[in-house]
Design a protein around this motif. Structure first.
Motif, short mmCIF file in Angstrom:
data_model
loop_
_atom_site.label_atom_id
_atom_site.label_comp_id
_atom_site.label_asym_id
_atom_site.label_seq_id
_atom_site.Cartn_x
_atom_site.Cartn_y
_atom_site.Cartn_z
N UNK A 31 25.11 14.00 13.11
CA UNK A 31 24.79 14.65 14.39
C UNK A 31 24.43 13.56 15.40
N UNK A 33 23.58 12.69 19.50
CA UNK A 33 23.30 13.09 20.88
C UNK A 33 23.84 11.99 21.79
N UNK A 40 27.47 17.25 34.99
CA UNK A 40 28.66 17.84 34.39
C UNK A 40 29.77 17.81 35.43
N UNK A 46 32.53 12.05 33.58
CA UNK A 46 33.58 12.77 32.87
C UNK A 46 34.47 11.82 32.08
N UNK A 49 32.54 10.86 29.10
CA UNK A 49 32.60 12.02 28.21
C UNK A 49 33.96 12.08 27.50
N UNK A 66 26.72 16.06 20.57
CA UNK A 66 26.07 16.95 21.54
C UNK A 66 25.74 16.16 22.80
N UNK A 67 26.01 16.77 23.93
CA UNK A 67 25.93 16.03 25.19
C UNK A 67 24.72 16.43 26.02
N UNK A 68 24.06 15.43 26.63
CA UNK A 68 22.97 15.69 27.57
C UNK A 68 23.37 15.10 28.92
N UNK A 69 23.46 15.98 29.91
CA UNK A 69 23.88 15.54 31.26
C UNK A 69 22.62 15.28 32.09
N UNK A 80 15.15 14.05 28.31
CA UNK A 80 16.21 14.48 27.39
C UNK A 80 16.23 13.61 26.13
#
Lengths: 329, 322
Positions: A31, A33, A40, A46, A49, A66-69, A80
């Motif tokens: 997992x 992050x 976003x 982007x 990403x 899992x993404x934190x913007x 975050x």
């Protein structure tokens, strides 16, 4: 050349490990992050990403990303990051904008929990030195050098020197991130050019179109400006609009900036932007995922990879155009 | 007895509804990501990150209750953080730093209040102007540079704002204390009555002998000091001050107050609702991400929950249940 060869070797190593990985793969996916940095849908974030997602696709069910913007807000990044540590994942890939002081206690805590932490885009030198043996790497540009490289090349390509005037529009206020602006400013000043510096306000930082009246006002007051450097991806991609709105013809002012995007490509093709430093944000997403993967599975130490070594101009932009449209460059 | 319970439920249906929504949302998070949300660690993290927005939202609750609005609080937060940072860097004294921050927040609140009540500017315009002015002020004052306060972590008073009390992060202890205190002021003190009265109908309040101007100025001062305190506490957490401080909290603070049940129309405010909503709003993003919703889903779900919550409040009010 050496830098290119070493980069290709690192990439080959990463991909071969990804291919052989299933032999040693763990049952549960790792997992991770991941912090793309901006909002976003933001043009730069982007592409970062896209890089992380590409690595995610290659690694398949061996990782779960899992993404934190963070909207480029250092405070949000810290909050975050704290939340990510509380979720106790296997790895966290953080942007270094908040700096060592702000992130230190939380990175220490993450390491105590056994979470692999790595960084991208902006360095965290103290943390990297402390935890490099435990997988803390860096994928990004060397900020000051990148800024200096662009500034120096812009002066050279524009044929400027003493008696000329330049505007540097950047982010000196941010502790580490501001080093790139400083590098560009220093390089232009070193050529004997008079430099006016403007800080990018938060409104312009969030929405580049808010900068139209700012630069229009500056250029109206200083029509003898020869060079404009914007230290911001979104601003560079809007540079053609800025200059056009200010009544400038293509090439009347030498436009230079950072980071590629489809809009920046248009700006180069329209002749308003002459030089762009490309820090290859796709790699800043792609490489940290692999960094965490190989550190978790094979105990590799952190890799410090300079992704920012390319200058794009009218002579080589055609080669990159299809990749820019795909969101890879 | 049944009637008392019914009456209590009717009078507090908004707060009860909010608690139910919060619990439901957290149950969904527990189901979707049990590893994260069954661990106490995530809740301790929320207790150390939510109060910054919570303090801003407490101040906004008073401002909205009196029928005004304040858009300058993110910049006031930066003023407070800067005053603290500069004073601490110069004196190495946390007490002087906090006094400087509170003085900064007081002055900003006073100016906002005077612009609204004496100059007669609409609060949305006055505080919008102050938002830009103050941001420019802090950037100019520091030459746009961050203030590094690494030494703060070694100070003996550092744990007062950034330590723990019985494993509860001090940020939440302060937030809880101030919520109880301000709740008492709003519901049990003459000043709170005046705030709600002025917010409901300032003309009538004036005829009743309540000093509308003084009450409004006091509310803007409360907002300013809470924003400055939030900025100071944020500096304790980050050990760095940035000229951009507070910008990430603007929309979140408003969302917190509205989801909490405070109306934009004035005359109504709920400190309890704001307190609960701060933790609901503060946990949403982490919960959505931990649930494994990839990429671009965060804002969509975030917005949906806010719209649904506020719709429920609005309908409860329309039906006269609260």
């Amino acid at each position: 050349m050496l830098r290119k060869i070493s980069f290709v070797m690192v990439l080959a190593l990463l991909l071969s490990l990804a291919v052989t990985g299933p032999i040693m793969a763990q049952d549960e996916p790792l997992e991770i992050y991941f912090f793309p940095g901006g909002p976003e849908g933001g043009p730069f974030a982007t592409i970062v990403y896209n890089g992380a997602e590409h690595a995610n696709e290659i690694l398949g069910d061996r990782v779960e990303v899992r993404y934190r913007w963070s909207d480029w807000s250092p405070e949000r990044m810290v909050t975050q990051f704290q939340e990510a540590v509380a979720a106790n994942p296997d790895g966290i890939a953080i942007m270094g904008h908040p700096g060592d002081d702000a992130l230190e206690p939380h990175i220490d805590e993450a390491r105590e929990q056994g979470i692999i932490v790595t960084s991208q885009n902006t360095t965290l030198p103290r943390m990297e030195e402390r935890y490099v043996a435990e997988g803390f790497g860096y994928a990004g540009q060397d900020l000051y050098d990148s800024g200096y490289m662009l500034g120096e090349a812009a002066v050279e390509r524009a044929g400027l020197g003493e008696g000329n005037r330049a505007l540097v529009w950047g982010l000196l206020s941010q502790p580490t991130r501001g080093q790139r602006t400083q590098g560009a400013k220093d390089a232009v000043e070193a050529a004997g050019i008079e430099v006016d510096y403007m800080e990018i306000s938060s409104e312009v930082d969030a929405d580049a179109s808010a900068g139209i009246p700012v630069i229009s006002g500056y250029l109206a007051e200083n029509p003898d400006t020869d060079l404009v450097i914007t230290d911001h991806g979104a601003l560079t991609s809007t540079l053609d609009v800025y200059l056009e709105t200010a009544g400038m013809e293509p090439g009347e002012v030498f436009g230079a900036g950072f980071d590629l995007s489809p809009a920046t490509l248009d700006a180069i093709e329209s002749g308003y932007v002459q030089l762009v430093h490309d820090q290859q944000p796709f790699l800043q997403g792609f490489l940290p995922i692999f960094q965490i993967y190989i550190s978790a599975n094979y105990q590799f130490s952190g890799l410090h990879i300079d992704t920012g070594s390319g200058l794009v101009h009218e002579d080589n932009v055609e080669l990159l155009a299809p990749l820019i449209d795909e969101g890879i460059r | 007895m049944n009637n008392k319970i019914k009456e209590f439920t009717r009078r507090h249906s908004l707060e009860i509804g909010l608690i139910v929504i919060t619990i439901l949302v957290w149950i969904v998070f527990i189901i979707t990501s049990p590893r994260t949300f069954l661990s106490p660690k995530i809740y301790r993290t929320f207790m150390s990150t939510v109060p910054f927005v919570g303090l801003l939202a407490l101040g906004l609750t008073f401002v909205l209750a009196i029928g005004e609005i304040d858009l300058s609080f993110p910049s006031t937060m930066a003023v407070g953080g800067m005053c603290f940072g500069l004073a601490f860097a110069a004196t190495n004294s946390i007490v002087l730093g906090i006094l400087a921050a509170m003085a900064g927040g007081f002055v900003v609140g006073l100016i906002n209040g005077i612009l609204v009540t004496k100059v007669g500017m609409p609060s949305i315009v006055a505080t919008l102007g102050m938002m830009f002015f103050l941001r420019g002020f802090v950037t100019l004052s520091t030459d746009g540079s961050a203030i590094s306060l690494r030494a703060l972590g070694d100070h003996m008073l550092y744990p007062v704002f950034s330590g723990t009390f019985l494993t509860i992060p001090m940020q939440t202890v302060w937030f809880l204390f101030l919520s109880v205190f301000l709740g008492f002021i709003l519901y049990r003190h003459q000043f709170g009555d005046n705030v709600l009265f002025v917010g409901d109908n300032s003309h009538t309040a004036d005829l009743m002998g309540i000093s509308v101007s003084k009450t409004k100025i006091a509310v803007f001062i409360i907002m300013g000091m809470l924003a400055a305190l939030s900025g100071t506490m944020d500096v304790f957490r980050l050990r760095t001050w940035w000229p951009t401080q507070g910008q990430g909290y603007f929309m979140t603070a408003f969302a917190t107050v509205f989801v909490g049940g405070t109306s934009m129309k004035g005359g109504q405010g709920t400190v309890f609702g704001t307190f609960v909503a701060a933790f609901l709003i503060g946990s949403l993003e982490a919960g959505i991400v931990a649930a494994g919703l990839a990429g671009f889903w965060t804002q969509l779900i975030y917005g949906l929950i806010i719209v649904v919550s506020v719709s429920i409040h609005t309908n409860l009010r329309r039906l006269g249940i609260t």
